[in-house]
Design an enzyme around this catalytic site. Sequence first.
Site, PDB file in Angstrom:
ATOM      1  N   SER A  15       0.864  -1.175   0.000  1.00 30.56           N
ATOM      2  CA  SER A  15       0.000   0.000   0.000  1.00 30.56           C
ATOM      3  C   SER A  15       0.901   1.226   0.000  1.00 30.56           C
ATOM      4  O   SER A  15       1.799   1.343   0.842  1.00 30.56           O
ATOM      5  CB  SER A  15      -0.897   0.011   1.234  1.00 30.56           C
ATOM      6  OG  SER A  15      -1.488   1.290   1.406  1.00 30.56           O
ATOM      7  N   HIS A  40      -1.293  -1.625  -4.275  1.00 28.89           N
ATOM      8  CA  HIS A  40      -2.586  -1.398  -3.637  1.00 28.89           C
ATOM      9  C   HIS A  40      -2.760   0.108  -3.483  1.00 28.89           C
ATOM     10  O   HIS A  40      -2.001   0.763  -2.761  1.00 28.89           O
ATOM     11  CB  HIS A  40      -2.601  -2.095  -2.278  1.00 28.89           C
ATOM     12  CG  HIS A  40      -3.914  -2.034  -1.570  1.00 28.89           C
ATOM     13  ND1 HIS A  40      -4.946  -2.913  -1.817  1.00 28.89           N
ATOM     14  CD2 HIS A  40      -4.360  -1.199  -0.588  1.00 28.89           C
ATOM     15  CE1 HIS A  40      -5.961  -2.630  -1.025  1.00 28.89           C
ATOM     16  NE2 HIS A  40      -5.640  -1.586  -0.282  1.00 28.89           N
ATOM     17  N   ASP A  42      -4.942   3.173  -2.290  1.00 31.58           N
ATOM     18  CA  ASP A  42      -6.025   3.543  -1.376  1.00 31.58           C
ATOM     19  C   ASP A  42      -6.692   4.836  -1.828  1.00 31.58           C
ATOM     20  O   ASP A  42      -6.075   5.907  -1.827  1.00 31.58           O
ATOM     21  CB  ASP A  42      -5.476   3.714   0.043  1.00 31.58           C
ATOM     22  CG  ASP A  42      -5.044   2.389   0.653  1.00 31.58           C
ATOM     23  OD1 ASP A  42      -5.901   1.505   0.795  1.00 31.58           O
ATOM     24  OD2 ASP A  42      -3.859   2.242   0.980  1.00 31.58           O
ATOM     25  N   MET A  44      -9.667   7.339  -0.932  1.00 22.93           N
ATOM     26  CA  MET A  44     -10.590   7.718   0.147  1.00 22.93           C
ATOM     27  C   MET A  44     -11.242   9.053  -0.191  1.00 22.93           C
ATOM     28  O   MET A  44     -10.587   9.956  -0.711  1.00 22.93           O
ATOM     29  CB  MET A  44      -9.832   7.845   1.476  1.00 22.93           C
ATOM     30  CG  MET A  44      -9.022   6.633   1.846  1.00 22.93           C
ATOM     31  SD  MET A  44      -8.186   6.854   3.453  1.00 22.93           S
ATOM     32  CE  MET A  44      -7.091   5.431   3.442  1.00 22.93           C
ATOM     33  N   HIS A  74      -8.369   0.347  -4.041  1.00 17.51           N
ATOM     34  CA  HIS A  74      -9.210   0.095  -2.869  1.00 17.51           C
ATOM     35  C   HIS A  74     -10.090   1.316  -2.663  1.00 17.51           C
ATOM     36  O   HIS A  74      -9.661   2.333  -2.125  1.00 17.51           O
ATOM     37  CB  HIS A  74      -8.320  -0.169  -1.652  1.00 17.51           C
ATOM     38  CG  HIS A  74      -9.088  -0.499  -0.417  1.00 17.51           C
ATOM     39  ND1 HIS A  74      -8.483  -0.618   0.823  1.00 17.51           N
ATOM     40  CD2 HIS A  74     -10.416  -0.730  -0.199  1.00 17.51           C
ATOM     41  CE1 HIS A  74      -9.399  -0.911   1.730  1.00 17.51           C
ATOM     42  NE2 HIS A  74     -10.579  -0.971   1.127  1.00 17.51           N
ATOM     43  N   MET A  76     -12.423   3.267  -0.950  1.00 12.21           N
ATOM     44  CA  MET A  76     -13.088   3.575   0.322  1.00 12.21           C
ATOM     45  C   MET A  76     -13.907   4.843   0.128  1.00 12.21           C
ATOM     46  O   MET A  76     -13.576   5.923   0.624  1.00 12.21           O
ATOM     47  CB  MET A  76     -12.032   3.723   1.437  1.00 12.21           C
ATOM     48  CG  MET A  76     -11.416   2.392   1.824  1.00 12.21           C
ATOM     49  SD  MET A  76      -9.985   2.546   2.934  1.00 12.21           S
ATOM     50  CE  MET A  76      -8.667   2.729   1.723  1.00 12.21           C
ATOM     51  N   GLY A 152      -9.325   3.727   6.625  1.00 14.11           N
ATOM     52  CA  GLY A 152      -9.253   5.176   6.666  1.00 14.11           C
ATOM     53  C   GLY A 152      -7.916   5.736   7.063  1.00 14.11           C
ATOM     54  O   GLY A 152      -7.566   6.851   6.685  1.00 14.11           O
ATOM     55  N   PHE A 153      -7.129   4.972   7.807  1.00 13.66           N
ATOM     56  CA  PHE A 153      -5.836   5.458   8.267  1.00 13.66           C
ATOM     57  C   PHE A 153      -4.813   4.329   8.231  1.00 13.66           C
ATOM     58  O   PHE A 153      -5.149   3.168   8.479  1.00 13.66           O
ATOM     59  CB  PHE A 153      -5.925   6.000   9.701  1.00 13.66           C
ATOM     60  CG  PHE A 153      -6.807   7.199   9.844  1.00 13.66           C
ATOM     61  CD1 PHE A 153      -6.343   8.468   9.539  1.00 13.66           C
ATOM     62  CD2 PHE A 153      -8.118   7.059  10.271  1.00 13.66           C
ATOM     63  CE1 PHE A 153      -7.169   9.573   9.665  1.00 13.66           C
ATOM     64  CE2 PHE A 153      -8.949   8.161  10.411  1.00 13.66           C
ATOM     65  CZ  PHE A 153      -8.473   9.425  10.104  1.00 13.66           C
ATOM     66  N   GLY A 154      -3.572   4.664   7.951  1.00 11.22           N
ATOM     67  CA  GLY A 154      -2.497   3.685   7.984  1.00 11.22           C
ATOM     68  C   GLY A 154      -1.916   3.563   9.380  1.00 11.22           C
ATOM     69  O   GLY A 154      -2.179   4.376  10.268  1.00 11.22           O
ATOM     70  N   GLY A 155      -1.117   2.527   9.581  1.00  9.52           N
ATOM     71  CA  GLY A 155      -0.374   2.372  10.824  1.00  9.52           C
ATOM     72  C   GLY A 155      -1.150   1.831  12.007  1.00  9.52           C
ATOM     73  O   GLY A 155      -0.680   1.921  13.143  1.00  9.52           O
ATOM     74  N   ASP A 182      -5.820  -6.638   4.500  1.00  9.82           N
ATOM     75  CA  ASP A 182      -5.323  -5.252   4.505  1.00  9.82           C
ATOM     76  C   ASP A 182      -5.423  -4.680   5.913  1.00  9.82           C
ATOM     77  O   ASP A 182      -6.517  -4.601   6.475  1.00  9.82           O
ATOM     78  CB  ASP A 182      -6.140  -4.402   3.523  1.00  9.82           C
ATOM     79  CG  ASP A 182      -5.641  -2.964   3.432  1.00  9.82           C
ATOM     80  OD1 ASP A 182      -4.572  -2.658   3.983  1.00  9.82           O
ATOM     81  OD2 ASP A 182      -6.339  -2.150   2.787  1.00  9.82           O
ATOM     82  N   GLY A 183      -4.260  -4.286   6.450  1.00  4.94           N
ATOM     83  CA  GLY A 183      -4.255  -3.590   7.730  1.00  4.94           C
ATOM     84  C   GLY A 183      -3.312  -4.176   8.762  1.00  4.94           C
ATOM     85  O   GLY A 183      -3.578  -5.251   9.289  1.00  4.94           O
ATOM     86  N   GLY A 184      -2.194  -3.505   8.999  1.00  6.93           N
ATOM     87  CA  GLY A 184      -1.290  -3.925  10.057  1.00  6.93           C
ATOM     88  C   GLY A 184      -0.509  -5.187   9.775  1.00  6.93           C
ATOM     89  O   GLY A 184      -0.025  -5.840  10.706  1.00  6.93           O
ATOM     90  N   GLY A 204       1.572  -1.953   4.206  1.00  4.82           N
ATOM     91  CA  GLY A 204       1.878  -0.549   3.974  1.00  4.82           C
ATOM     92  C   GLY A 204       3.128  -0.083   4.682  1.00  4.82           C
ATOM     93  O   GLY A 204       4.238  -0.162   4.160  1.00  4.82           O
ATOM     94  N   SER A 205       2.951   0.396   5.903  1.00  2.00           N
ATOM     95  CA  SER A 205       4.057   0.987   6.654  1.00  2.00           C
ATOM     96  C   SER A 205       5.247   0.047   6.766  1.00  2.00           C
ATOM     97  O   SER A 205       6.406   0.469   6.657  1.00  2.00           O
ATOM     98  CB  SER A 205       3.583   1.374   8.062  1.00  2.00           C
ATOM     99  OG  SER A 205       2.484   2.257   8.004  1.00  2.00           O
TER     100      SER A 205
END
Length: 245
Positions: A15, A40, A42, A44, A74, A76, A152-155, A182-184, A204-205
């Site tokens: 991401s 990916h 994002d 939004m 993606h 959103m 909605g937010f990364g990290g 997707d996510g963390g 992502g991060s």
Amino acid sequence: MDSLPNQLKGLIGPSILNADLSMLADESRRLLDSGADYLHLDVMDGHFVPNLTIGHPVIKCLRNNIPKVYFDAHMMVSEPERWITDMAGAGVNQYTFHKEATTSENIHDIIRKIKEADMKVGLGIKPGTPVHDIGDLINDIDVVLIMTVEPGFGGQKFMSHMMDKVRWLRKHYPQLLHIEIDGGVNLETINDCAQAGANMIVSGSALIQSKQANKDIEQMRQLIDETLRKTQLNIQLSNDQHCSH
């Protein structure tokens, strides 16, 4: 990769939400050169989620700079049907929208329009949405996206209990369905994703900030592939035993 493989395999899609957006093409190339399978993206709208990111003009510019890579958008956004034509024109390969962003009356029409625009269909669900809510749609789509954070937010921290959804999907669709997480996701949480049966991994991060993204991507992919092989072998053994009876 410029299309989804017909057989399940580990696919790692960074991401670029947390990348330096002033150097988006360069950052994307760096990740692809490190072995990433797809990107990916994002999108939004500040309405469906409380954040605002890139749209189809930026993605079109990115496509012009990177012509041969699989773009997973993606979406959103609150009106996913509104952006199908623009995203197809920007060069998106997979249009992933959220079940929560539309109604049961409209969702089949959205899926049809995405296919008519020659894009793969991804359907995402938030952590609070039961996986059974999309059971009647799975045969009409290409990818199920399981969110392991609130979109909605990364990290954010990885929600490991979301793997119950992945396990249910892989049990009922062992050989055909692409399941994306997707996510963390990082080197600590990738094992949970692999063991549950996911094959498409958004990170992502962890990859953006990594000093050795190439090694991290390869390690993630190997773990997914090893687990998929074991899963397929177990399915074959189970089928063989069933047939022998």
